[in-house]
Motif scaffolding. Sequence first.
Motif, mmCIF file in Angstrom:
data_model
loop_
_atom_site.group_PDB
_atom_site.id
_atom_site.type_symbol
_atom_site.label_atom_id
_atom_site.label_comp_id
_atom_site.label_asym_id
_atom_site.label_seq_id
_atom_site.Cartn_x
_atom_site.Cartn_y
_atom_site.Cartn_z
ATOM 1 N N SER A 1 0.815 -1.209 0.000
ATOM 2 C CA SER A 1 0.000 0.000 0.000
ATOM 3 C C SER A 1 0.852 1.264 0.000
ATOM 4 O O SER A 1 0.367 2.344 -0.333
ATOM 5 C CB SER A 1 -0.957 0.009 1.192
ATOM 6 O OG SER A 1 -0.248 0.188 2.391
ATOM 7 N N SER A 2 2.141 1.133 0.330
ATOM 8 C CA SER A 2 3.019 2.301 0.329
ATOM 9 C C SER A 2 3.703 2.524 -1.022
ATOM 10 O O SER A 2 4.418 3.504 -1.193
ATOM 11 C CB SER A 2 4.066 2.175 1.435
ATOM 12 O OG SER A 2 4.980 1.151 1.126
ATOM 13 N N VAL A 3 3.493 1.629 -1.982
ATOM 14 C CA VAL A 3 4.093 1.783 -3.308
ATOM 15 C C VAL A 3 3.368 2.895 -4.044
ATOM 16 O O VAL A 3 2.144 2.886 -4.170
ATOM 17 C CB VAL A 3 4.005 0.461 -4.112
ATOM 18 C CG1 VAL A 3 4.485 0.669 -5.537
ATOM 19 C CG2 VAL A 3 4.798 -0.631 -3.425
ATOM 20 N N ARG A 4 4.142 3.856 -4.517
ATOM 21 C CA ARG A 4 3.555 4.984 -5.245
ATOM 22 C C ARG A 4 3.116 4.532 -6.636
ATOM 23 O O ARG A 4 3.841 3.831 -7.332
ATOM 24 C CB ARG A 4 4.566 6.113 -5.370
ATOM 25 C CG ARG A 4 4.827 6.798 -4.055
ATOM 26 C CD ARG A 4 5.745 7.963 -4.196
ATOM 27 N NE ARG A 4 5.318 8.868 -5.256
ATOM 28 C CZ ARG A 4 6.082 9.794 -5.786
ATOM 29 N NH1 ARG A 4 7.310 9.954 -5.366
ATOM 30 N NH2 ARG A 4 5.643 10.572 -6.738
ATOM 31 N N LEU A 5 1.947 4.943 -7.028
ATOM 32 C CA LEU A 5 1.423 4.595 -8.347
ATOM 33 C C LEU A 5 1.435 5.786 -9.297
ATOM 34 O O LEU A 5 1.111 5.647 -10.471
ATOM 35 C CB LEU A 5 -0.011 4.059 -8.211
ATOM 36 C CG LEU A 5 -0.162 2.835 -7.317
ATOM 37 C CD1 LEU A 5 -1.630 2.459 -7.178
ATOM 38 C CD2 LEU A 5 0.641 1.669 -7.845
ATOM 39 N N ASP A 6 1.816 6.954 -8.807
ATOM 40 C CA ASP A 6 1.748 8.174 -9.598
ATOM 41 C C ASP A 6 3.095 8.571 -10.198
ATOM 42 O O ASP A 6 3.308 9.720 -10.547
ATOM 43 C CB ASP A 6 1.215 9.317 -8.740
ATOM 44 C CG ASP A 6 2.128 9.633 -7.575
ATOM 45 O OD1 ASP A 6 2.913 8.754 -7.175
ATOM 46 O OD2 ASP A 6 2.062 10.768 -7.064
ATOM 47 N N ILE A 7 4.019 7.630 -10.334
ATOM 48 C CA ILE A 7 5.335 7.954 -10.866
ATOM 49 C C ILE A 7 5.525 7.322 -12.240
ATOM 50 O O ILE A 7 4.873 6.344 -12.592
ATOM 51 C CB ILE A 7 6.458 7.485 -9.924
ATOM 52 C CG1 ILE A 7 6.401 5.971 -9.728
ATOM 53 C CG2 ILE A 7 6.409 8.207 -8.602
ATOM 54 C CD1 ILE A 7 7.584 5.409 -8.983
ATOM 55 N N ASP A 8 6.440 7.908 -12.997
ATOM 56 C CA ASP A 8 6.814 7.357 -14.288
ATOM 57 C C ASP A 8 7.707 6.146 -14.026
ATOM 58 O O ASP A 8 8.834 6.277 -13.565
ATOM 59 C CB ASP A 8 7.552 8.418 -15.094
ATOM 60 C CG ASP A 8 8.103 7.891 -16.401
ATOM 61 O OD1 ASP A 8 7.727 6.780 -16.827
ATOM 62 O OD2 ASP A 8 8.924 8.609 -17.011
ATOM 63 N N ARG A 9 7.209 4.962 -14.302
ATOM 64 C CA ARG A 9 7.952 3.746 -13.969
ATOM 65 C C ARG A 9 9.239 3.606 -14.776
ATOM 66 O O ARG A 9 10.211 3.053 -14.310
ATOM 67 C CB ARG A 9 7.061 2.522 -14.145
ATOM 68 C CG ARG A 9 6.007 2.439 -13.051
ATOM 69 C CD ARG A 9 5.010 1.336 -13.355
ATOM 70 N NE ARG A 9 3.901 1.348 -12.444
ATOM 71 C CZ ARG A 9 2.874 2.171 -12.517
ATOM 72 N NH1 ARG A 9 2.814 3.060 -13.470
ATOM 73 N NH2 ARG A 9 1.889 2.111 -11.643
ATOM 74 N N VAL A 10 9.250 4.107 -16.010
ATOM 75 C CA VAL A 10 10.470 4.027 -16.813
ATOM 76 C C VAL A 10 11.542 4.903 -16.198
ATOM 77 O O VAL A 10 12.689 4.502 -16.028
ATOM 78 C CB VAL A 10 10.188 4.435 -18.272
ATOM 79 C CG1 VAL A 10 11.486 4.509 -19.072
ATOM 80 C CG2 VAL A 10 9.211 3.475 -18.904
ATOM 81 N N GLY A 11 11.177 6.131 -15.816
ATOM 82 C CA GLY A 11 12.131 7.027 -15.176
ATOM 83 C C GLY A 11 12.565 6.509 -13.821
ATOM 84 O O GLY A 11 13.677 6.739 -13.386
ATOM 85 N N ALA A 12 11.687 5.798 -13.143
ATOM 86 C CA ALA A 12 12.012 5.289 -11.818
ATOM 87 C C ALA A 12 13.096 4.222 -11.874
ATOM 88 O O ALA A 12 13.799 4.009 -10.899
ATOM 89 C CB ALA A 12 10.753 4.722 -11.153
ATOM 90 N N LEU A 13 13.257 3.579 -13.012
ATOM 91 C CA LEU A 13 14.269 2.537 -13.123
ATOM 92 C C LEU A 13 15.679 3.097 -13.001
ATOM 93 O O LEU A 13 16.584 2.412 -12.590
ATOM 94 C CB LEU A 13 14.112 1.783 -14.444
ATOM 95 C CG LEU A 13 12.832 0.974 -14.599
ATOM 96 C CD1 LEU A 13 12.757 0.370 -15.998
ATOM 97 C CD2 LEU A 13 12.761 -0.122 -13.563
ATOM 98 N N VAL A 14 15.873 4.365 -13.372
ATOM 99 C CA VAL A 14 17.197 4.954 -13.313
ATOM 100 C C VAL A 14 17.364 5.904 -12.138
ATOM 101 O O VAL A 14 18.427 6.442 -11.922
ATOM 102 C CB VAL A 14 17.533 5.695 -14.620
ATOM 103 C CG1 VAL A 14 17.597 4.713 -15.773
ATOM 104 C CG2 VAL A 14 16.533 6.787 -14.898
#
Length: 57
Positions: free
Chosen positions: A38-51
Amino acid sequence: MTADDLIEVQTLSVRIPARAALDLLEGDLGVRVPELLSSVRLDIDRVGALVTPVRRG
């Protein structure tokens, strides 16, 4: 966490050791996992989050 959840994960070819499965179903881990998810953010760009480095804390 339910037995159905474990089956669904295993259909994705993810092996869950027996001891971990028991802890998910009957132990503290089964209580903690939903809290952590439930603490995982869903409003982020997942591709950008990889780096992007993950901050602890």
